[in-house]
Design a protein around this motif. Structure first.
Motif, PDB file in Angstrom:
ATOM      1  N   TYR A   1       7.896  58.693  17.218  1.00 18.63           N
ATOM      2  CA  TYR A   1       8.184  59.159  18.581  1.00 18.63           C
ATOM      3  C   TYR A   1       8.982  60.462  18.496  1.00 18.63           C
ATOM      4  O   TYR A   1       9.406  60.864  17.403  1.00 18.63           O
ATOM      5  CB  TYR A   1       8.930  58.070  19.367  1.00 18.63           C
ATOM      6  CG  TYR A   1       8.043  56.867  19.624  1.00 18.63           C
ATOM      7  CD1 TYR A   1       7.133  56.862  20.685  1.00 18.63           C
ATOM      8  CD2 TYR A   1       8.072  55.765  18.772  1.00 18.63           C
ATOM      9  CE1 TYR A   1       6.284  55.781  20.899  1.00 18.63           C
ATOM     10  CE2 TYR A   1       7.224  54.677  18.980  1.00 18.63           C
ATOM     11  CZ  TYR A   1       6.340  54.692  20.043  1.00 18.63           C
ATOM     12  OH  TYR A   1       5.491  53.630  20.242  1.00 18.63           O
ATOM     13  N   VAL A   2       9.194  61.109  19.637  1.00 15.31           N
ATOM     14  CA  VAL A   2       9.710  62.487  19.623  1.00 15.31           C
ATOM     15  C   VAL A   2      11.040  62.594  18.884  1.00 15.31           C
ATOM     16  O   VAL A   2      11.267  63.541  18.130  1.00 15.31           O
ATOM     17  CB  VAL A   2       9.839  63.031  21.070  1.00 15.31           C
ATOM     18  CG1 VAL A   2      10.476  64.425  21.073  1.00 15.31           C
ATOM     19  CG2 VAL A   2       8.470  63.077  21.747  1.00 15.31           C
ATOM     20  N   CYS A   3      11.922  61.623  19.078  1.00 16.16           N
ATOM     21  CA  CYS A   3      13.251  61.729  18.460  1.00 16.16           C
ATOM     22  C   CYS A   3      13.491  60.698  17.372  1.00 16.16           C
ATOM     23  O   CYS A   3      14.635  60.483  16.967  1.00 16.16           O
ATOM     24  CB  CYS A   3      14.334  61.643  19.543  1.00 16.16           C
ATOM     25  SG  CYS A   3      14.376  63.126  20.581  1.00 16.16           S
ATOM     26  N   GLY A   4      12.454  60.060  16.896  1.00 23.33           N
ATOM     27  CA  GLY A   4      12.675  59.108  15.807  1.00 23.33           C
ATOM     28  C   GLY A   4      11.675  57.962  15.835  1.00 23.33           C
ATOM     29  O   GLY A   4      10.585  58.093  16.372  1.00 23.33           O
ATOM     30  N   PRO A   5      12.083  56.806  15.283  1.00 17.94           N
ATOM     31  CA  PRO A   5      11.133  55.697  15.126  1.00 17.94           C
ATOM     32  C   PRO A   5      10.845  54.917  16.409  1.00 17.94           C
ATOM     33  O   PRO A   5       9.928  54.099  16.427  1.00 17.94           O
ATOM     34  CB  PRO A   5      11.823  54.798  14.093  1.00 17.94           C
ATOM     35  CG  PRO A   5      13.277  55.117  14.216  1.00 17.94           C
ATOM     36  CD  PRO A   5      13.384  56.544  14.653  1.00 17.94           C
ATOM     37  N   ALA A   6      11.640  55.145  17.448  1.00 20.30           N
ATOM     38  CA  ALA A   6      11.446  54.390  18.693  1.00 20.30           C
ATOM     39  C   ALA A   6      11.410  55.355  19.872  1.00 20.30           C
ATOM     40  O   ALA A   6      11.984  56.450  19.807  1.00 20.30           O
ATOM     41  CB  ALA A   6      12.591  53.393  18.877  1.00 20.30           C
ATOM     42  N   PRO A   7      10.743  54.971  20.953  1.00 21.91           N
ATOM     43  CA  PRO A   7      10.640  55.888  22.092  1.00 21.91           C
ATOM     44  C   PRO A   7      11.975  56.070  22.817  1.00 21.91           C
ATOM     45  O   PRO A   7      12.807  55.165  22.845  1.00 21.91           O
ATOM     46  CB  PRO A   7       9.611  55.219  22.999  1.00 21.91           C
ATOM     47  CG  PRO A   7       9.631  53.785  22.633  1.00 21.91           C
ATOM     48  CD  PRO A   7      10.020  53.708  21.184  1.00 21.91           C
ATOM     49  N   THR A   8      12.151  57.256  23.380  1.00 21.52           N
ATOM     50  CA  THR A   8      13.337  57.581  24.175  1.00 21.52           C
ATOM     51  C   THR A   8      12.880  58.284  25.451  1.00 21.52           C
ATOM     52  O   THR A   8      11.674  58.489  25.669  1.00 21.52           O
ATOM     53  CB  THR A   8      14.281  58.535  23.411  1.00 21.52           C
ATOM     54  OG1 THR A   8      13.590  59.786  23.237  1.00 21.52           O
ATOM     55  CG2 THR A   8      14.700  57.976  22.057  1.00 21.52           C
ATOM     56  N   LEU A   9      13.850  58.718  26.228  1.00 17.28           N
ATOM     57  CA  LEU A   9      13.510  59.461  27.446  1.00 17.28           C
ATOM     58  C   LEU A   9      12.779  60.766  27.131  1.00 17.28           C
ATOM     59  O   LEU A   9      12.089  61.310  27.992  1.00 17.28           O
ATOM     60  CB  LEU A   9      14.775  59.753  28.258  1.00 17.28           C
ATOM     61  CG  LEU A   9      15.506  58.532  28.831  1.00 17.28           C
ATOM     62  CD1 LEU A   9      16.673  58.989  29.716  1.00 17.28           C
ATOM     63  CD2 LEU A   9      14.570  57.622  29.622  1.00 17.28           C
ATOM     64  N   ALA A  10      12.911  61.273  25.915  1.00 19.51           N
ATOM     65  CA  ALA A  10      12.153  62.473  25.540  1.00 19.51           C
ATOM     66  C   ALA A  10      10.653  62.187  25.585  1.00 19.51           C
ATOM     67  O   ALA A  10       9.858  63.039  26.010  1.00 19.51           O
ATOM     68  CB  ALA A  10      12.562  62.939  24.143  1.00 19.51           C
ATOM     69  N   ASP A  11      10.264  60.985  25.151  1.00 17.26           N
ATOM     70  CA  ASP A  11       8.846  60.615  25.201  1.00 17.26           C
ATOM     71  C   ASP A  11       8.373  60.483  26.657  1.00 17.26           C
ATOM     72  O   ASP A  11       7.249  60.869  26.991  1.00 17.26           O
ATOM     73  CB  ASP A  11       8.617  59.307  24.441  1.00 17.26           C
ATOM     74  CG  ASP A  11       9.002  59.455  22.978  1.00 17.26           C
ATOM     75  OD1 ASP A  11       8.145  59.851  22.174  1.00 17.26           O
ATOM     76  OD2 ASP A  11      10.188  59.240  22.653  1.00 17.26           O
ATOM     77  N   ILE A  12       9.257  59.949  27.505  1.00 17.45           N
ATOM     78  CA  ILE A  12       8.909  59.834  28.927  1.00 17.45           C
ATOM     79  C   ILE A  12       8.651  61.230  29.496  1.00 17.45           C
ATOM     80  O   ILE A  12       7.647  61.481  30.162  1.00 17.45           O
ATOM     81  CB  ILE A  12      10.073  59.177  29.722  1.00 17.45           C
ATOM     82  CG1 ILE A  12      10.356  57.766  29.211  1.00 17.45           C
ATOM     83  CG2 ILE A  12       9.805  59.234  31.227  1.00 17.45           C
ATOM     84  CD1 ILE A  12       9.539  56.659  29.805  1.00 17.45           C
ATOM     85  N   ALA A  13       9.566  62.161  29.208  1.00 25.48           N
ATOM     86  CA  ALA A  13       9.467  63.500  29.802  1.00 25.48           C
ATOM     87  C   ALA A  13       8.264  64.274  29.275  1.00 25.48           C
ATOM     88  O   ALA A  13       7.707  65.109  29.989  1.00 25.48           O
ATOM     89  CB  ALA A  13      10.757  64.278  29.531  1.00 25.48           C
ATOM     90  N   LEU A  14       7.856  64.023  28.038  1.00 20.81           N
ATOM     91  CA  LEU A  14       6.759  64.807  27.443  1.00 20.81           C
ATOM     92  C   LEU A  14       5.427  64.065  27.472  1.00 20.81           C
ATOM     93  O   LEU A  14       4.366  64.700  27.459  1.00 20.81           O
ATOM     94  CB  LEU A  14       7.124  65.184  25.995  1.00 20.81           C
ATOM     95  CG  LEU A  14       8.421  66.018  25.882  1.00 20.81           C
ATOM     96  CD1 LEU A  14       8.769  66.255  24.414  1.00 20.81           C
ATOM     97  CD2 LEU A  14       8.280  67.342  26.619  1.00 20.81           C
ATOM     98  N   GLY A  15       5.480  62.755  27.536  1.00 23.97           N
ATOM     99  CA  GLY A  15       4.242  61.974  27.510  1.00 23.97           C
ATOM    100  C   GLY A  15       3.385  62.177  28.744  1.00 23.97           C
ATOM    101  O   GLY A  15       2.167  62.022  28.694  1.00 23.97           O
ATOM    102  N   ILE A  16       4.005  62.541  29.845  1.00 22.42           N
ATOM    103  CA  ILE A  16       3.219  62.710  31.078  1.00 22.42           C
ATOM    104  C   ILE A  16       2.287  63.910  30.970  1.00 22.42           C
ATOM    105  O   ILE A  16       1.108  63.825  31.282  1.00 22.42           O
ATOM    106  CB  ILE A  16       4.139  62.830  32.311  1.00 22.42           C
ATOM    107  CG1 ILE A  16       5.226  63.857  32.052  1.00 22.42           C
ATOM    108  CG2 ILE A  16       4.735  61.474  32.668  1.00 22.42           C
ATOM    109  CD1 ILE A  16       5.835  64.402  33.302  1.00 22.42           C
ATOM    110  N   ASN A  17       2.801  65.040  30.513  1.00 29.00           N
ATOM    111  CA  ASN A  17       1.924  66.212  30.406  1.00 29.00           C
ATOM    112  C   ASN A  17       1.003  66.141  29.193  1.00 29.00           C
ATOM    113  O   ASN A  17      -0.054  66.777  29.182  1.00 29.00           O
ATOM    114  CB  ASN A  17       2.739  67.505  30.418  1.00 29.00           C
ATOM    115  CG  ASN A  17       3.080  67.898  31.846  1.00 29.00           C
ATOM    116  OD1 ASN A  17       2.237  67.815  32.725  1.00 29.00           O
ATOM    117  ND2 ASN A  17       4.317  68.281  32.089  1.00 29.00           N
ATOM    118  N   THR A  18       1.385  65.344  28.204  1.00 28.60           N
ATOM    119  CA  THR A  18       0.478  65.138  27.072  1.00 28.60           C
ATOM    120  C   THR A  18      -0.795  64.436  27.549  1.00 28.60           C
ATOM    121  O   THR A  18      -1.906  64.760  27.109  1.00 28.60           O
ATOM    122  CB  THR A  18       1.177  64.311  25.986  1.00 28.60           C
ATOM    123  OG1 THR A  18       2.336  65.026  25.566  1.00 28.60           O
ATOM    124  CG2 THR A  18       0.273  64.083  24.792  1.00 28.60           C
TER     125      THR A  18
END
Ligand SMILES: N[C@@H](CCC(=O)N[C@@H](CS)C(=O)NCC(=O)O)C(=O)O
Length: 211
Positions: A151-168
């Motif tokens: 995931y964006v900041c390591g082995p588990a999802p964080t709010l960074a994945d939430i913020a970037l996963g939508i436009n991905t």
């Protein structure tokens, strides 16, 4: 109960919808924006003078800006795995969230509007291709960040994945072929997107028709 104003098709509304589903936070959603209107009415503007979605009302506490909303909800409900308390870990999550709003989302805007909201005869193909190329160059950075990480900041999802996963999701699912644009291969980004797509909350909130 927490109220979330915003249409489900809005990528920014999808952030709190996806996060609440991941964190098990109950909410009531009220359609607003786009074909539902309501966001230009005085009562809505009194909550959110931008006239944009999402806005939340948490027992009378009003908040807008999707990133601020998910950070608030994660803090309030102590969802520390998604929003770390350790200073530097938290700062990196916020860094990628800010990058999503200030760099990635604006890069994709012309392609989204051109391919989804503009009749074919009126499309500015050059603007769509330029938007695709700019987005590709930014996502190449994210691809490098994701190399060797689940995931964006390591082995588990964080709010960074939430913020970037939508436009991905939009990156992988816009009808680029209509503008003759070919997405470059970004293997770590693709693997991450496939990982997100295994999450029921992502599928339900984000993987819906792009309108
Ligand atoms: N920076 C804001 C942007 C909000 C925004 O631009 N929302 C769009 C939808 S994604 C909107 O309200 N558009 C007008 C509408 O839906 O009527 C956020 O992250 O919440």
């Amino acid at each position: 109960m927490l109220k979330i104003w915003g249409r489900t098709s809005s990528s920014n509304v999808q952030k709190p919808l996806w996060f609440c589903a991941e964190a098990g936070i109950p909410f009531e959603r009220i359609d607003a924006g786009g074909q539902f209107g309501r966001n230009r009415e005085p009562a809505y503007l009194a909550m959110n003078p931008n006239g944009l979605v999402p806005t939340i009302d948490d027992a009378g506490f009003i908040l807008w800006e999707s990133n601020a909303i998910v950070r608030y909800l994660a803090s309030k409900h102590a969802v520390h795995d998604w929003y770390p308390t350790q200073l530097q870990a938290r700062a990196l999550v916020e860094q990628w969230m800010d990058w999503g709003t200030s760099s990635l989302a604006p890069a994709l805007t012309a392609a989204f509007w051109g391919l989804i909201r503009t009749p074919q005869a009126e499309r500015d193909v050059n603007a769509i291709v330029a938007s695709g190329e700019k987005t590709a160059s930014l996502l190449a950075m994210l691809d490098r960040q994701l190399a060797g990480r689940d995931y964006v900041c390591g082995p588990a999802p964080t709010l960074a994945d939430i913020a970037l996963g939508i436009n991905t999701y939009r990156w992988f699912n816009l009808p680029w072929e209509a503008a003759g644009f070919q997405r470059p291969e970004l293997p770590a980004l693709s693997a991450w997107y496939e990982r997100l797509a295994t999450r029921p909350a992502y599928r339900d909130a984000v993987m819906i028709p792009i309108t």
